[in-house]
Design an enzyme around this catalytic site. Sequence first.
Site, PDB file in Angstrom:
ATOM      1  N   LYS A  61      -1.831  -1.891 -18.590  1.00 17.50           N
ATOM      2  CA  LYS A  61      -1.648  -2.803 -19.721  1.00 17.50           C
ATOM      3  C   LYS A  61      -2.927  -3.193 -20.445  1.00 17.50           C
ATOM      4  O   LYS A  61      -3.908  -3.578 -19.818  1.00 17.50           O
ATOM      5  CB  LYS A  61      -0.979  -4.087 -19.224  1.00 17.50           C
ATOM      6  CG  LYS A  61       0.472  -3.877 -18.850  1.00 17.50           C
ATOM      7  CD  LYS A  61       1.034  -5.177 -18.350  1.00 17.50           C
ATOM      8  CE  LYS A  61       2.538  -5.060 -18.150  1.00 17.50           C
ATOM      9  NZ  LYS A  61       3.052  -6.287 -17.542  1.00 17.50           N
ATOM     10  N   GLY A 102      -8.610  -1.971  -7.109  1.00 16.06           N
ATOM     11  CA  GLY A 102      -7.770  -1.401  -6.054  1.00 16.06           C
ATOM     12  C   GLY A 102      -7.301   0.019  -6.325  1.00 16.06           C
ATOM     13  O   GLY A 102      -7.503   0.930  -5.510  1.00 16.06           O
ATOM     14  N   ARG A 162     -13.314  -3.216   3.168  1.00 16.05           N
ATOM     15  CA  ARG A 162     -13.985  -4.506   2.968  1.00 16.05           C
ATOM     16  C   ARG A 162     -14.611  -5.026   4.267  1.00 16.05           C
ATOM     17  O   ARG A 162     -15.607  -5.739   4.227  1.00 16.05           O
ATOM     18  CB  ARG A 162     -12.997  -5.526   2.420  1.00 16.05           C
ATOM     19  CG  ARG A 162     -12.767  -5.372   0.926  1.00 16.05           C
ATOM     20  CD  ARG A 162     -11.776  -6.391   0.408  1.00 16.05           C
ATOM     21  NE  ARG A 162     -11.849  -6.507  -1.042  1.00 16.05           N
ATOM     22  CZ  ARG A 162     -11.060  -7.290  -1.761  1.00 16.05           C
ATOM     23  NH1 ARG A 162     -10.135  -8.030  -1.175  1.00 16.05           N
ATOM     24  NH2 ARG A 162     -11.189  -7.343  -3.069  1.00 16.05           N
ATOM     25  N   GLY A 216     -10.615  -8.267  -9.069  1.00 16.44           N
ATOM     26  CA  GLY A 216     -10.728  -9.273 -10.130  1.00 16.44           C
ATOM     27  C   GLY A 216     -12.180  -9.654 -10.403  1.00 16.44           C
ATOM     28  O   GLY A 216     -12.579  -9.821 -11.564  1.00 16.44           O
TER      29      GLY A 216
HETATM   30  C1  3PG Z   1      -8.865  -9.964  -4.176  1.00 20.59           C
HETATM   31  O1  3PG Z   1      -8.434  -9.176  -3.347  1.00 20.59           O
HETATM   32  O2  3PG Z   1      -8.706  -9.815  -5.401  1.00 20.59           O
HETATM   33  C2  3PG Z   1      -9.700 -11.109  -3.699  1.00 20.59           C
HETATM   34  O3  3PG Z   1      -9.741 -11.138  -2.308  1.00 20.59           O
HETATM   35  C3  3PG Z   1      -9.238 -12.420  -4.271  1.00 20.59           C
HETATM   36  O4  3PG Z   1      -7.920 -12.697  -3.865  1.00 20.59           O
HETATM   37  P1  3PG Z   1      -7.017 -13.617  -4.787  1.00 20.59           P
HETATM   38  O5  3PG Z   1      -6.743 -12.843  -6.040  1.00 20.59           O
HETATM   39  O6  3PG Z   1      -5.772 -13.902  -3.994  1.00 20.59           O
HETATM   40  O7  3PG Z   1      -7.804 -14.871  -5.079  1.00 20.59           O
HETATM   41 MG    MG Z   2      -6.722 -10.397  -6.980  1.00 21.03          MG
END
Ligand code: 3PG
Ligand code: MG
Length: 392
Positions: free
Chosen positions: A193, A346, A36, A369
């Site tokens: 899931k 991820g 990132r 997300g």
């Molecule tokens: C992530 O890694 O999903 C983003 O940086 C957002 O982080 P968060 O889910 O803690 O808001």
């Molecule tokens: Mg997240």
Amino acid sequence: MNILRLEDLSLAGKRVLIREDFNVPVKAGKVMSDARIRAAVPTIQFALKQGAAVIILSHLGRPVEGNFAAEFSLAPVASRLGELLQLTVRLETDWLDGVEIKPGEVVLCENVRFTPGENKNDAVLAGKMAALCDVFVMDAFGTAHRAQASTEGVIRLAPVACAGLLMTRELDALQKSMLQPSRPLLAIVGGSKVSTKLTVLENLLNQVDELIVGGGIANTFIAAAGFEVGKSLFEADLVPAAQRLIRQAHENGGNIPIPKDVAVAKSFSAEEVPVIRHVGEVRKDEMILDIGPMTIIEYSHAIAAAGTIVWNGPLGVFEFSNFATGTRAVAEAIARSKAFSIAGGGETLEAIDQFGVSDEISYISTGGGAFLEFIEGKTLPAVAALQDRFVS
Ligand code: 3PG
Ligand code: MG
């Protein structure tokens, strides 16, 4: 997409505040994956080259607001970013009431989530952030699904707000795959899931030509098709939802294939040796940990025939090398394909790294997300705010 882009502005002598997503894994004061940070470098270099003074905001983890906690400090990020930019990146703890900076310098503000009001998108806080700059650059695609002071809030209040180079690349790649795909559009959604990805699956069904499910999600679909899944990870309460999705796919003239064969074991262990079974022959004391060879061939054909591929989530327990075969084969088939391919999340990125195919995927998203919410068809709040600023 109607949003102001960084390339459209002149930045000489300006104070440019850039929101990046430097939420990276840190262990014992060291950055474990700098993907990132590397992805953010072009935006920062672009601003520096134009003669801007660059102030950067980011969060790291989920600290309690109002408290400094060393484990959530951006200090390791500041030093890694400095190495990548080959200049000193000053980490500023007290930044909210003003940052002393000259053109050509880079200041990284300490974790924005230490500041009270960030998470609930406090307008006073967002206004203070806006006052730090002449131009605000939203480049944190990975955090674009959060309406927080340093994302959505400051976009609405800054003198000028635009999208950075990374943000633009992410949105362009997602548009290209989801909104104007070259067909057939194939989505591969794995992971544990159905419950966490139900709306993703529902939305994808309306857009894709084929949907392949993997991992624990596939187990729920196998159960929905009436087969024994033994001790496999699956969600019994979501079997009706899976049945509905299968019906919906058929009504649209499509299909959600279930694996023809699977690799099973008696326990969840890296030491287990996979046993290949036809999907109808899984025993009560076994668990499905990967797809089998016939399924790999079938999915590889679908991948080879696709015009666009969207991939999120592994197809098996790829962290056990004995059960990584399916995920590896899919990753390699995507790498071989001529389709425009986009991957995010991820675990998916870990798999791509592990199997060494990063260079062969057309676009690897920095979003987890945010990537999922985009393919879910949701409007990301930070993107909506940028669009509003463009017309107003
Ligand atoms: C992530 O890694 O999903 C983003 O940086 C957002 O982080 P968060 O889910 O803690 O808001
Ligand atoms: Mg997240």
